[in-house]
Scaffold this motif. Structure first.
Motif, mmCIF file in Angstrom:
data_model
loop_
_atom_site.group_PDB
_atom_site.id
_atom_site.type_symbol
_atom_site.label_atom_id
_atom_site.label_comp_id
_atom_site.label_asym_id
_atom_site.label_seq_id
_atom_site.Cartn_x
_atom_site.Cartn_y
_atom_site.Cartn_z
ATOM 1 N N UNK A 32 10.785 -18.071 6.026
ATOM 2 C CA UNK A 32 10.848 -17.079 4.949
ATOM 3 C C UNK A 32 11.950 -16.079 5.262
ATOM 4 N N UNK A 33 12.372 -15.359 4.226
ATOM 5 C CA UNK A 33 13.292 -14.240 4.481
ATOM 6 C C UNK A 33 12.542 -13.088 5.152
ATOM 7 N N UNK A 34 11.372 -12.784 4.606
ATOM 8 C CA UNK A 34 10.563 -11.704 5.189
ATOM 9 C C UNK A 34 9.128 -12.203 5.353
ATOM 10 N N UNK A 35 8.587 -12.038 6.551
ATOM 11 C CA UNK A 35 7.152 -12.272 6.772
ATOM 12 C C UNK A 35 6.497 -10.922 7.003
ATOM 13 N N UNK A 36 5.529 -10.599 6.170
ATOM 14 C CA UNK A 36 4.777 -9.347 6.323
ATOM 15 C C UNK A 36 3.493 -9.676 7.073
ATOM 16 N N UNK A 37 3.298 -9.024 8.209
ATOM 17 C CA UNK A 37 2.097 -9.248 9.009
ATOM 18 C C UNK A 37 1.073 -8.191 8.601
ATOM 19 N N UNK A 38 0.016 -8.612 7.951
ATOM 20 C CA UNK A 38 -1.022 -7.673 7.533
ATOM 21 C C UNK A 38 -1.172 -7.637 6.025
ATOM 22 N N UNK A 39 -2.312 -8.114 5.535
ATOM 23 C CA UNK A 39 -2.573 -8.126 4.094
ATOM 24 C C UNK A 39 -3.547 -7.046 3.693
ATOM 25 N N UNK A 40 -3.256 -5.836 4.119
ATOM 26 C CA UNK A 40 -4.030 -4.684 3.653
ATOM 27 C C UNK A 40 -3.309 -4.049 2.470
ATOM 28 N N UNK A 41 -3.712 -2.857 2.125
ATOM 29 C CA UNK A 41 -3.089 -2.170 0.994
ATOM 30 C C UNK A 41 -1.591 -2.011 1.176
ATOM 31 N N UNK A 42 -1.188 -1.526 2.356
ATOM 32 C CA UNK A 42 0.240 -1.271 2.570
ATOM 33 C C UNK A 42 1.058 -2.560 2.617
ATOM 34 N N UNK A 43 0.504 -3.594 3.253
ATOM 35 C CA UNK A 43 1.216 -4.869 3.335
ATOM 36 C C UNK A 43 1.394 -5.487 1.957
ATOM 37 N N UNK A 44 0.331 -5.450 1.164
ATOM 38 C CA UNK A 44 0.407 -6.033 -0.171
ATOM 39 C C UNK A 44 1.325 -5.214 -1.074
ATOM 40 N N UNK A 45 1.312 -3.894 -0.908
ATOM 41 C CA UNK A 45 2.240 -3.053 -1.686
ATOM 42 C C UNK A 45 3.681 -3.392 -1.310
ATOM 43 N N UNK A 369 -1.207 7.056 0.595
ATOM 44 C CA UNK A 369 0.191 6.736 0.819
ATOM 45 C C UNK A 369 0.532 5.301 0.431
ATOM 46 N N UNK A 370 -0.469 4.510 0.045
ATOM 47 C CA UNK A 370 -0.256 3.072 -0.139
ATOM 48 C C UNK A 370 0.981 2.723 -0.974
ATOM 49 N N UNK A 371 1.133 3.279 -2.198
ATOM 50 C CA UNK A 371 2.298 2.858 -2.993
ATOM 51 C C UNK A 371 3.625 3.240 -2.338
ATOM 52 N N UNK A 372 3.732 4.477 -1.858
ATOM 53 C CA UNK A 372 5.012 4.917 -1.280
ATOM 54 C C UNK A 372 5.287 4.218 0.036
ATOM 55 N N UNK A 373 4.241 3.936 0.806
ATOM 56 C CA UNK A 373 4.427 3.216 2.061
ATOM 57 C C UNK A 373 5.008 1.837 1.785
ATOM 58 N N UNK A 374 4.420 1.136 0.807
ATOM 59 C CA UNK A 374 4.934 -0.184 0.441
ATOM 60 C C UNK A 374 6.349 -0.097 -0.099
ATOM 61 N N UNK A 375 6.581 0.899 -0.950
ATOM 62 C CA UNK A 375 7.895 1.051 -1.581
ATOM 63 C C UNK A 375 8.966 1.356 -0.529
ATOM 64 N N UNK A 376 8.672 2.307 0.358
ATOM 65 C CA UNK A 376 9.665 2.717 1.365
ATOM 66 C C UNK A 376 9.874 1.627 2.422
ATOM 67 N N UNK A 377 8.809 0.904 2.747
ATOM 68 C CA UNK A 377 8.935 -0.189 3.714
ATOM 69 C C UNK A 377 9.782 -1.305 3.110
ATOM 70 N N UNK A 378 9.533 -1.604 1.846
ATOM 71 C CA UNK A 378 10.329 -2.630 1.160
ATOM 72 C C UNK A 378 11.799 -2.210 1.119
ATOM 73 N N UNK A 379 12.042 -0.919 0.884
ATOM 74 C CA UNK A 379 13.408 -0.385 0.880
ATOM 75 C C UNK A 379 14.063 -0.613 2.232
ATOM 76 N N UNK A 380 13.321 -0.281 3.302
ATOM 77 C CA UNK A 380 13.854 -0.449 4.659
ATOM 78 C C UNK A 380 14.143 -1.922 4.959
#
Lengths: 416, 126
Positions: A32-45, A369-380
């Protein structure tokens, strides 16, 4: 499938035979291009915003158990953006703005309810501190209103205003704050991410990282090796255990936070109230139970259960402002494991290993923080630079002295 | 949780204040070449294990002694309780540089974890 009132009506006429599972259960691809480890709120966001906002499509979420089985299903569902410090407040305000548009954005009923969050104050100095906080909030574009005792009495006449030890002198009210149906946040993000082509892989535990010469090339899992250009760890509650597999020690201790719900009662508390002289916060769920919590237990633990002294402490805090609580029976209590960081603020950052990213340290404030955490992590992850509101959440900030310590208690995680 | 205090017997954990990982006993030497880096790691980084964990508890509502409690962070089972003083000495704290203790430091009659100003120190460098 687009959800709508019309769809519910139509399915009602057809015996509800048209509903389908809302996400696939794919087998993992080899890379994959990105593997997200953790399917909680922040990971799914993160998985939701990566393709939708940043155009990164070849993404997988790996979850050890089932999605949303951690703290996204264990919190007291409060959302707010009433922080003081520059490194925090713009981030949490971004989060609150994302909450406001979330249900339309991902077409899922997350029951976002902006019922107001009221922080009570009990002394003149505390009023001054809250006025300062309110001003900091408004500078970041948030809303804040300083109420006197009469203003609080209009909203909640049943509080114990003349308590001998902690009289209620007023409160700082954020009307845009409120509560959200927490499980629906995980499900809504999962459904949205799946619709964008993200593979959500449950029952897939990461058992190691494939690191060569300081570059992370993938993960080893209970379902085989998966290669990835970027590996994004977002496993708050288990951060130290997972990152230890990459040979890292983190500025994090794991602590347990308990929460409680009473038997159901008629509508009595239409917003969220918090006690200013101890640690107690309370709201009423749509089913009628009063949902409340307080301090963490204060010792390292990975057990998802706490001990009785804190139950007593929380109950005392509740009785100090909300005497009606004494007539209620406690229905359930539960606990979640928190990543308590060294300054009470989170991390969204690269790590010293190329291709390995880290998001965690949310203390007990991760849900809002769930939406912004996901959004900012995706940005990073997509751009390799932090989102402007999350530049302060660096993993190495203690080395440079750039802590974001809202409480000012120093490197003592159980006091944050 | 009940903590079996080595001097006082079983006491409720609510009498204690929790500090953290007992690695905090091993304070770096400020004269080390890379002392800043060592202090960063000492102050801010934690092993945070799931399982056995040695940690510092302070008996604030009791005899004010510091204890090293070995506890399982998955089950809350307490496996061992020691006086932090004994652990620190066993790790070589409180000795003058270069001086080795050949045998355990004798504990004086007045030395039950209570600091008395002017009392003769037991052992080296107390």
């Amino acid at each position: 499938m687009q959800y709508s009132g019309w769809k519910v009506f139509w399915e009602g006429l057809r015996g509800n035979k048209g509903w389908k599972p809302v996400w696939r259960e794919p087998d993992p691809k080899p890379d994959y291009d990105v593997v997200i480890v953790g399917g909680g709120g922040h990971g799914l966001a993160t998985a939701y915003y990566l393709p939708k906002t940043f155009g990164v499509r070849n993404v997988a979420v790996l979850e050890k158990g089932w999605i949303g089985s951690g703290n996204v299903g264990r919190n007291t569902t409060i959302i707010r953006s009433n922080y003081l410090l520059q490194g925090n407040e713009p981030f949490y305000e971004l989060s609150l703005k994302l909450w406001e548009g979330l249900e339309q954005d991902f077409n899922y009923n997350a029951m976002v309810s902006q019922r107001g969050v009221l922080n009570l104050y009990h002394s003149d100095p505390q009023r001054d501190a809250f006025a300062r906080r309110g001003n900091a909030m408004m500078l970041a574009g948030a809303d804040a209103e300083l109420l006197d005792a009469a203003g609080v009495r209009d909203l909640y006449p049943f509080l114990d205003f003349d308590n001998a030890r902690f009289p209620i002198k007023g409160g700082l009210l954020q009307r845009r704050g409120g509560t959200v149906r927490h499980d629906a946040v995980a499900w809504g993000y999962a459904r949205g991410a799946d619709a964008e082509g993200v593979d959500i892989i449950q029952n897939c535990e990461v058992t190691g990282f494939d690191i060569e010469n300081g570059v992370c090339r993938g993960v080893e899992t209970s379902r085989g090796k998966i290669r990835a250009k970027k590996v994004a760890v977002v496993v708050a509650g288990s951060s130290s255990r997972v990152m230890a597999q990459a040979g890292m020690r983190l500025p994090i201790e794991s602590h347990v936070l308990q929460a409680f719900v009473t038997e159901g009662l008629k509508p009595v508390l239409d917003g969220v109230i918090t006690f200013g002289a101890g640690h107690f916060y309370c709201s009423q769920s749509d089913k009628g139970g009063l949902v409340f919590g307080g301090d963490i237990d204060g010792y390292n633990t990975y057990a998802q259960r706490g001990n009785l002294p804190v139950v007593e402490d929380v109950a005392e805090g509740g009785m100090a402002i909300l005497p009606l609580l004494g007539r209620l029976r406690m229905l359930r209590m539960w606990s979640g494991v928190m990543d308590m960081s060294m300054d009470g603020s989170p991390y969204i950052d690269k790590t010293p290993v190329d291709g390995l990213y880290f998001n965690g340290g949310w203390c007990y404030g991760g849900f809002k923080a769930t939406p912004a955490s996901g959004f900012c992590y995706a940005h990073l992850l997509a751009r390799d630079e932090p989102h402007p509101t999350a530049t302060a959440y660096r993993l190495d900030r203690f080395r440079t002295g750039a802590m974001i310590d809202e409480k000012g208690v120093g490197a003592q995680p159980n006091l944050h | 949780m009940m903590i079996n205090h080595p001097l006082l017997g079983p006491r409720d954990a609510a009498e204690f204040v929790y500090l953290g990982d007992a690695a905090l006993i091993d304070r770096p030497d400020w004269r080390d070449e890379n002392a800043a880096e060592k202090f960063h790691d000492y102050l801010y980084l934690r092993d945070n294990p799931a399982g056995e964990h040695q940690e510092l508890w302070y008996h604030e509502q009791g005899d004010r002694s510091w204890l090293v409690v070995t506890r399982n962070t998955l089950s809350h089972d307490i496996l061992k309780v020691e006086l932090a003083r004994d652990v620190a000495r066993a790790r070589g704290r409180g000795q003058k540089a270069g001086q080795e203790l050949s045998e355990p430091v004798p504990v004086a009659a007045n030395d039950l974890g209570v600091f008395e100003p002017g009392a003769k120190a037991a052992g080296a460098g107390r």
